[in-house]
Design a protein around this motif. Structure first.
Motif, mmCIF file in Angstrom:
data_model
loop_
_atom_site.group_PDB
_atom_site.id
_atom_site.type_symbol
_atom_site.label_atom_id
_atom_site.label_comp_id
_atom_site.label_asym_id
_atom_site.label_seq_id
_atom_site.Cartn_x
_atom_site.Cartn_y
_atom_site.Cartn_z
ATOM 1 N N PRO A 151 39.091 33.917 24.945
ATOM 2 C CA PRO A 151 38.279 34.614 25.930
ATOM 3 C C PRO A 151 38.773 36.193 26.138
ATOM 4 O O PRO A 151 38.098 37.153 26.289
ATOM 5 N N GLN A 152 40.049 36.578 25.545
ATOM 6 C CA GLN A 152 40.535 37.923 25.582
ATOM 7 C C GLN A 152 39.839 38.723 24.475
ATOM 8 O O GLN A 152 39.756 40.010 24.267
ATOM 9 N N LEU A 153 39.034 38.020 23.561
ATOM 10 C CA LEU A 153 38.108 38.740 22.386
ATOM 11 C C LEU A 153 36.860 38.930 22.401
ATOM 12 O O LEU A 153 36.116 39.404 21.767
ATOM 13 N N HIS A 154 36.260 38.473 23.796
ATOM 14 C CA HIS A 154 34.856 38.307 23.887
ATOM 15 C C HIS A 154 34.203 39.791 23.830
ATOM 16 O O HIS A 154 33.005 39.866 23.433
ATOM 17 N N ASP A 155 34.845 40.821 23.987
ATOM 18 C CA ASP A 155 34.201 42.231 23.672
ATOM 19 C C ASP A 155 34.513 42.537 22.235
ATOM 20 O O ASP A 155 33.904 43.902 22.160
ATOM 21 N N VAL A 156 35.171 41.976 21.455
ATOM 22 C CA VAL A 156 35.425 42.090 19.905
ATOM 23 C C VAL A 156 34.057 41.904 19.179
ATOM 24 O O VAL A 156 33.540 40.930 19.410
ATOM 25 N N SER A 157 33.503 42.919 18.187
ATOM 26 C CA SER A 157 32.390 42.439 17.472
ATOM 27 C C SER A 157 32.777 41.274 16.525
ATOM 28 O O SER A 157 33.823 40.924 16.256
ATOM 29 N N GLU A 158 31.589 40.434 16.582
ATOM 30 C CA GLU A 158 31.772 39.177 15.752
ATOM 31 C C GLU A 158 32.372 39.183 14.543
ATOM 32 O O GLU A 158 33.220 38.501 14.075
ATOM 33 N N LYS A 159 31.982 40.355 13.538
ATOM 34 C CA LYS A 159 32.397 40.604 12.198
ATOM 35 C C LYS A 159 33.943 40.909 12.066
ATOM 36 O O LYS A 159 34.554 40.585 11.273
ATOM 37 N N MET A 160 34.359 41.398 13.409
ATOM 38 C CA MET A 160 35.942 41.736 13.527
ATOM 39 C C MET A 160 36.783 40.756 13.927
ATOM 40 O O MET A 160 38.000 40.695 13.743
ATOM 41 N N LEU A 161 36.236 39.557 14.298
ATOM 42 C CA LEU A 161 37.173 38.352 14.519
ATOM 43 C C LEU A 161 37.885 37.844 13.510
ATOM 44 O O LEU A 161 37.135 37.587 12.442
ATOM 45 N N LYS A 162 39.088 37.307 13.838
ATOM 46 C CA LYS A 162 40.003 36.753 12.646
ATOM 47 C C LYS A 162 39.836 35.281 12.825
ATOM 48 O O LYS A 162 40.309 34.921 13.813
ATOM 49 N N LEU A 163 39.176 34.579 12.055
ATOM 50 C CA LEU A 163 38.684 33.154 12.320
ATOM 51 C C LEU A 163 40.182 32.392 12.368
ATOM 52 O O LEU A 163 40.051 31.435 13.248
ATOM 53 N N GLU A 164 41.174 32.450 11.556
ATOM 54 C CA GLU A 164 42.528 31.997 11.765
ATOM 55 C C GLU A 164 43.092 31.925 13.079
ATOM 56 O O GLU A 164 43.983 31.068 13.602
ATOM 57 N N GLU A 165 42.763 32.892 13.957
ATOM 58 C CA GLU A 165 43.215 32.967 15.356
ATOM 59 C C GLU A 165 42.364 32.333 16.330
ATOM 60 O O GLU A 165 42.707 32.246 17.588
ATOM 61 N N GLN A 166 40.956 31.642 15.915
ATOM 62 C CA GLN A 166 40.205 30.853 16.890
ATOM 63 C C GLN A 166 40.462 29.594 16.782
ATOM 64 O O GLN A 166 40.971 29.124 15.850
ATOM 65 N N GLN A 167 40.213 28.835 17.776
ATOM 66 C CA GLN A 167 40.131 27.445 17.813
ATOM 67 C C GLN A 167 39.003 26.758 16.986
ATOM 68 O O GLN A 167 37.881 27.073 17.496
ATOM 69 N N PHE A 168 39.303 26.008 16.139
ATOM 70 C CA PHE A 168 38.465 25.455 15.102
ATOM 71 C C PHE A 168 37.613 24.215 15.830
ATOM 72 O O PHE A 168 38.332 23.158 16.441
ATOM 73 N N LEU A 169 36.422 24.128 15.997
ATOM 74 C CA LEU A 169 35.656 23.084 16.778
ATOM 75 C C LEU A 169 34.827 22.060 15.754
ATOM 76 O O LEU A 169 34.389 20.996 16.389
ATOM 77 N N GLY A 170 35.087 22.262 14.471
ATOM 78 C CA GLY A 170 34.473 21.239 13.755
ATOM 79 C C GLY A 170 33.514 21.836 12.543
ATOM 80 O O GLY A 170 33.018 22.950 12.800
#
Length: 511
Positions: A55-74
């Motif tokens: 939730p703290q990253l909702h303002d960050v551009s999708e391309k800038m998100l580091k996937l290893e820091e997000q919760q994998f859902l499948g």
């Protein structure tokens, strides 16, 4: 958020796009469109991974998100052809887990993927080319020029997509219109290789010159009434980047864009591609029990050349046939206690040539090797006639089907005229024929089958084929990286299919 990847054969995942982040939803619908270049001739695996974004990253551009820091859902996987062959182009996949170790793997939910053709891909470009002052190096030969247009594949290899007719004895030729679509070329900005050849009946056509231009540049040439000089690559190995510019010129006399039904329009409206197989059981293949035979079944499970050809073509085509019931025949063998047959059902059945799936073809093939005696000669006429009868019946029943007959052979046909007559009759029906030569034979005499390498086929009554619908290539061309023989053969099928539909004025029928 969904991240979409493509997967190259034996290669790593390559990210091709990300959806937007949908906030606070267990049943999200994403709006972002992710572009994928559809290629009929290859399998295109896609991988979809779903992530819950911090939730703290909702303002960050999708391309800038580091996937290893997000919760994998499948994740879910499919082939692009599995989506585009669905009548509504919707495919629902179960989300699961691969390398990710997640608790409670049963609660991943589902992901629905929808494909739609971009409006631009329905654009058809019609061009008329002419040349002036062609330079034919060999003064002893006539000038019989034709153009071959190729796109450049991801590996840098040219893939032929279109060819003009041969203009007889003409140094200033003007050819019939060439029709290209965006699905063939990828983009109007992609470079195309336009080669002018002097036709030779032995299949070894001499390069007159070449030009590299995108469709956008060709359109510009038309509007400005410019010409472009052909060039030939330097023959000296030390001058690999230099070229010799010729006085021969290419003009674009006509350029028109229009929208038409596409290959995928027909497929998603319910038209099916039905795969058929004919296997050569002549004695020149060698004793199947011996390792040097082309029909040897390796106990390790490694496919022989016949199995390899069937698998490579069948793996692509099977997704365009929901029933996956494939007619499969053998020719040039003597069934138990019978005369030599030039078209027998591979499964041993008297009346029913169909088998279930690609694995069914493999099983019937191995079984046939145990139950027939290899003989000869190599005759195609009866096999093509049998396949044509199925296509003819389908047409009479008003079925939305197009048939592709694969013939795998180790030798040169001996019934040349009967084969040509059968091909010309077959050109009136919804079918294409792919002939693959296996083994070390000299297949030069077989090049008469391929209109890219020879002149128009003429029947014993003087009739010519109503369209190009047969191709031949030796399997030994499948070497190293780049575009395989099978891919280049399959790449021509959508064009042959569309020519049949257009000349018969068959519209897409939504079912």
């Amino acid at each position: 958020m969904v991240v979409v990847y493509s997967k190259r054969k034996d290669g790593p995942l390559e990210e091709i796009g990300r959806s937007e982040v949908t906030l606070n939803s267990l049943n999200p619908s994403w709006m972002t469109k992710i572009s994928v270049q559809y290629q009929f001739e290859v399998l295109q695996p896609l991988v979809f991974q779903v992530f819950d974004i911090d939730p703290q990253l909702h303002d960050v551009s999708e391309k800038m998100l580091k996937l290893e820091e997000q919760q994998f859902l499948g994740e879910a996987t499919c082939l692009l052809s599995e989506v585009v062959t669905k009548q509504d182009r919707l495919l629902t996949l179960k989300l699961g887990v691969s390398e990710h170790n997640l608790p409670n793997p049963s609660k991943f939910g589902e992901l629905t993927v929808q494909a739609e053709e971009s409006a631009g891909s329905k654009a058809i470009m019609e061009m008329v080319f002419r040349c002036s002052d062609l330079e034919i190096k060999d003064l002893l030969t006539k000038s019989d020029p034709f153009l071959l247009i190729s796109r450049i594949s991801d590996s840098g290899m040219p893939v032929p997509i279109c060819k003009t007719e041969v203009r007889k004895n003409d140094l200033n030729p003007r050819w019939k219109p060439v029709i290209l679509n965006l699905q063939q070329i990828g983009s109007k900005e992609n470079p195309l290789i336009i080669e002018c050849f002097n036709f030779s009946s032995n299949g070894k056509h001499d390069l007159v010159g070449k030009i590299v231009k995108s469709v956008a540049e060709l359109e510009n040439m038309y509007h400005r009434q410019n010409c472009e000089h052909f060039f030939v690559p330097a023959s000296n190995a030390h001058e690999c980047h230099s070229k010799e510019v010729l006085k021969s010129q290419l003009y674009v006399e006509k350029y028109v864009e229009s929208n038409r039904h596409t290959f995928l329009d027909y497929i998603s409206a319910g038209c099916q591609l039905n795969f058929m197989v004919g296997v050569d059981f002549t004695a020149s293949n060698g004793n199947p029990r011996l390792p040097d035979s082309l029909h040897y079944i390796d106990p390790s499970g490694r496919p022989n050349v016949y199995q390899k050809a069937i698998l490579e073509i069948g793996d692509v085509l099977q997704y365009y046939d929901p029933a996956k019931r494939f007619p499969s025949w053998g020719f040039g063998a003597r069934p138990i206690d019978g005369p030599v047959s030039h078209c027998f059902n591979l499964n041993g059945s008297t009346y029913q040539p169909e088998v279930d799936g690609i694995q069914g073809i493999m099983s019937a093939y191995i079984s046939a090797l145990r139950n027939v005696s290899l003989a000869g000669p190599t005759l195609f006429g009866q096999l093509i006639g049998t396949a044509m009868a199925i296509a003819s019946q389908s047409l009479a029943d008003n079925q939305q089907k197009y048939f592709i007959l694969l013939i795998v052979t180790d030798g040169v046909v001996t019934d040349f005229q009967e084969t040509i007559d059968a091909i010309i009759r077959a050109s009136d029906f919804p079918m294409s024929i792919i002939v693959i030569g296996v083994g070390g034979a000299d297949f030069k005499e077989m090049e008469f089958l391929d209109p890219n390498k020879g002149e128009k086929l003429e029947s014993s009554t003087g009739r010519v084929a109503s369209r190009d619908m047969i191709q031949f290539a030796p399997m030994k061309d499948v070497q190293g990286s780049g575009v395989s023989t099978v891919q280049s053969l399959l790449a021509e099928i959508p064009g042959q299919f569309m020519t049949y539909m257009r000349t018969r004025e068959i519209q897409t029928v939504s079912t």
